[in-house]
Design an enzyme around this catalytic site. Structure first.
Site, PDB file in Angstrom:
ATOM      1  N   HIS A 203     -10.112-108.243 -25.325  1.00  0.00           N
ATOM      2  CA  HIS A 203      -9.007-108.071 -24.376  1.00  0.00           C
ATOM      3  C   HIS A 203      -7.623-108.271 -24.988  1.00  0.00           C
ATOM      4  O   HIS A 203      -6.618-108.168 -24.279  1.00  0.00           O
ATOM      5  CB  HIS A 203      -9.159-109.034 -23.193  1.00  0.00           C
ATOM      6  CG  HIS A 203      -8.907-110.458 -23.579  1.00  0.00           C
ATOM      7  ND1 HIS A 203      -9.864-111.228 -24.187  1.00  0.00           N
ATOM      8  CD2 HIS A 203      -7.819-111.246 -23.471  1.00  0.00           C
ATOM      9  CE1 HIS A 203      -9.363-112.438 -24.428  1.00  0.00           C
ATOM     10  NE2 HIS A 203      -8.118-112.472 -24.009  1.00  0.00           N
TER      11      HIS A 203
HETATM   12  N1  UDP Z   1     -15.208-116.821 -20.774  1.00  0.00           N
HETATM   13  C1  UDP Z   1     -15.850-116.864 -19.559  1.00  0.00           C
HETATM   14  N2  UDP Z   1     -16.336-115.691 -19.029  1.00  0.00           N
HETATM   15  C2  UDP Z   1     -16.225-114.492 -19.660  1.00  0.00           C
HETATM   16  C3  UDP Z   1     -15.560-114.463 -20.908  1.00  0.00           C
HETATM   17  C4  UDP Z   1     -15.056-115.641 -21.441  1.00  0.00           C
HETATM   18  O1  UDP Z   1     -15.989-117.944 -18.958  1.00  0.00           O
HETATM   19  O2  UDP Z   1     -16.678-113.475 -19.134  1.00  0.00           O
HETATM   20  C5  UDP Z   1     -14.642-118.064 -21.321  1.00  0.00           C
HETATM   21  C6  UDP Z   1     -15.104-118.420 -22.709  1.00  0.00           C
HETATM   22  O3  UDP Z   1     -16.271-119.213 -22.662  1.00  0.00           O
HETATM   23  C7  UDP Z   1     -13.922-119.182 -23.277  1.00  0.00           C
HETATM   24  C8  UDP Z   1     -12.743-118.587 -22.559  1.00  0.00           C
HETATM   25  O4  UDP Z   1     -13.257-117.882 -21.442  1.00  0.00           O
HETATM   26  O5  UDP Z   1     -14.017-120.554 -22.917  1.00  0.00           O
HETATM   27  C9  UDP Z   1     -11.998-117.654 -23.484  1.00  0.00           C
HETATM   28  O6  UDP Z   1     -11.017-117.041 -22.787  1.00  0.00           O
HETATM   29  P1  UDP Z   1     -10.294-115.716 -23.261  1.00  0.00           P
HETATM   30  O7  UDP Z   1     -11.159-114.986 -24.198  1.00  0.00           O
HETATM   31  O8  UDP Z   1      -9.838-115.049 -22.025  1.00  0.00           O
HETATM   32  O9  UDP Z   1      -8.980-116.286 -23.949  1.00  0.00           O
HETATM   33  P2  UDP Z   1      -8.529-116.593 -25.430  1.00  0.00           P
HETATM   34  O10 UDP Z   1      -9.351-117.742 -25.926  1.00  0.00           O
HETATM   35  O11 UDP Z   1      -8.690-115.364 -26.224  1.00  0.00           O
HETATM   36  O12 UDP Z   1      -7.099-116.950 -25.275  1.00  0.00           O
END
Ligand code: UDP
Length: 356
Positions: A203
């Site tokens: 994403h």
């Molecule tokens: N996550 C979730 N459901 C999903 C995808 C990700 O609960 O369908 C959780 C994942 O376990 C992690 C967090 O969301 O703890 C990551 O978020 P994201 O990828 O949106 O953000 P980033 O870490 O890239 O900022």
């Protein structure tokens, strides 16, 4: 002590799960949800599942460019801070909500504590990298997940007090793992068996906002050599629909698209996956903690230790590199890189100390 915590997106809800309840045992907390992620499946679901206190204040600020979003958050947070009169403002990670919360507090002379400070991808084209650097430089208390983060801050001659506390997401992952392991029905729902499939997320703006990069991402996904589950972030779904690329993914029988999942369902799939492919920061780290090899769909990462340890491979959007990485055997060694699961306690202790 009165703490005003600013959160706004999915991983920040998850990070707050390690701190908020503990903080409230001895202090007042006002939890502010900026609204950056407003879909229930990216925000509200975590309040229920991870027993995060429901936010006291909701700003409902979302959509628009990063600058316009940050600007509206600044305007909404300034009077709120004045009303709530906190002793400290607590922010997490690297989003617009992080920067807005930190800047409003710093301008008002309220100390700022930043959790997950010092992370650097050294890629200034990422909005997250700008938010990280700027927030660190206006923070008074910088709470780091890893020694690399501490070293990054030292190299930048940061003014605030730096402390290595470990990673709060690791606290949450460790606590949730036994419950997630029991959720065999999640795997059954997707028709996958332990160790035989890949879990995929994507994403990042750099991968989905640019049509050429999005096309390259789709090529990687279509080339995957094993059954895969892809919970689609709403941003990614929207970009795929606009580009007319969603159909190609839906038509691939080995690729299962799903809506964004709750934390326990997602963790159940992660713990049992043969590999994870992702452009998420948090998911790279969670894959490491779970001992699942990770293939990162980016040219750089701020979670560099996972790459150095041999558990994570950066392939950007190159299908051949992704296939090669998937074929690699994981190393025998698995050092504890991000703490012992007690980062939340240390965050609260660091706040106490700051205000003594
Ligand atoms: N996550 C979730 N459901 C999903 C995808 C990700 O609960 O369908 C959780 C994942 O376990 C992690 C967090 O969301 O703890 C990551 O978020 P994201 O990828 O949106 O953000 P980033 O870490 O890239 O900022």
């Amino acid at each position: 002590m009165r703490v005003l915590t600013v959160i706004g997106n999915r991983p920040q809800f998850i990070k707050a799960a390690a701190v908020s309840r503990r903080l409230r045992e001895a202090h007042d907390e006002v939890l502010v949800h900026t609204g950056q992620h407003h879909d229930d499946e990216l925000a509200r679901v975590f309040v229920e599942e991870l027993e995060i206190p429901p936010p006291e204040r909701e700003l409902e600020i979302h959509s628009g460019t990063n600058t316009s979003q940050t600007q509206r958050m600044l305007a909404a947070l300034e009077p709120l801070l004045d009303e709530e009169q906190p002793d400290v403002v607590l922010v997490y990670g690297d989003t617009n909500s992080t920067l807005a919360g930190g800047l409003v507090a710093a301008q008002a002379g309220v100390p700022v504590a930043h959790v997950e400070a010092g992370m650097r991808s050294f890629d200034r084209s990422m909005p997250e990298e700008l938010n990280r650097v700027l927030t660190d430089h206006l923070s008074d208390v910088l709470l780091c997940s890893s020694q690399t983060a501490v070293d990054n801050l030292a190299a930048e001659r940061i003014a605030g007090r730096v402390e290595l506390v470990g990673d709060v997401m690791v606290d949450v992952a460790r606590l949730a793992a036994p419950r997630a392991r029991e959720r065999t029905e999640t795997l059954e729902r997707f028709g996958v068996t332990p160790g035989s499939y890949a879990l995929v997320t994507a994403h990042r703006a750099g991968n989905v906002d640019d049509p050429e990069r999005l096309r390259a991402l789709v090529d990687v996904l279509l080339a995957l050599p094993l059954p895969s589950v892809l919970p689609l972030h709403p941003r990614t779904r929207a970009r795929l629909e606009t580009a007319g690329l969603l159909g190609a993914l839906e038509a691939q029988p080995d690729l299962q698209l799903a809506p964004p999942l709750g934390y326990l369902d997602f963790t159940a799939l992660l713990l049992n996956a043969r590999a994870v492919l992702t452009d998420s920061g948090g998911v790279q780290k969670e894959a490491y903690v779970a001992g699942v090899p990770c293939v990162t769909l980016r040219p750089s990462t701020e979670w560099v230790e996972t790459v150095e340890a041999g558990w994570n491979t950066l392939v950007d959007l190159d299908p051949a590199a992704a296939l090669a990485a998937l074929g690699r055997k994981p190393p025998g060694e698995h050092p504890e890189l991000y703490g012992d699961g007690r980062a939340g306690e240390r965050v609260v202790a660091a706040l106490n100390q700051r205000l003594e």
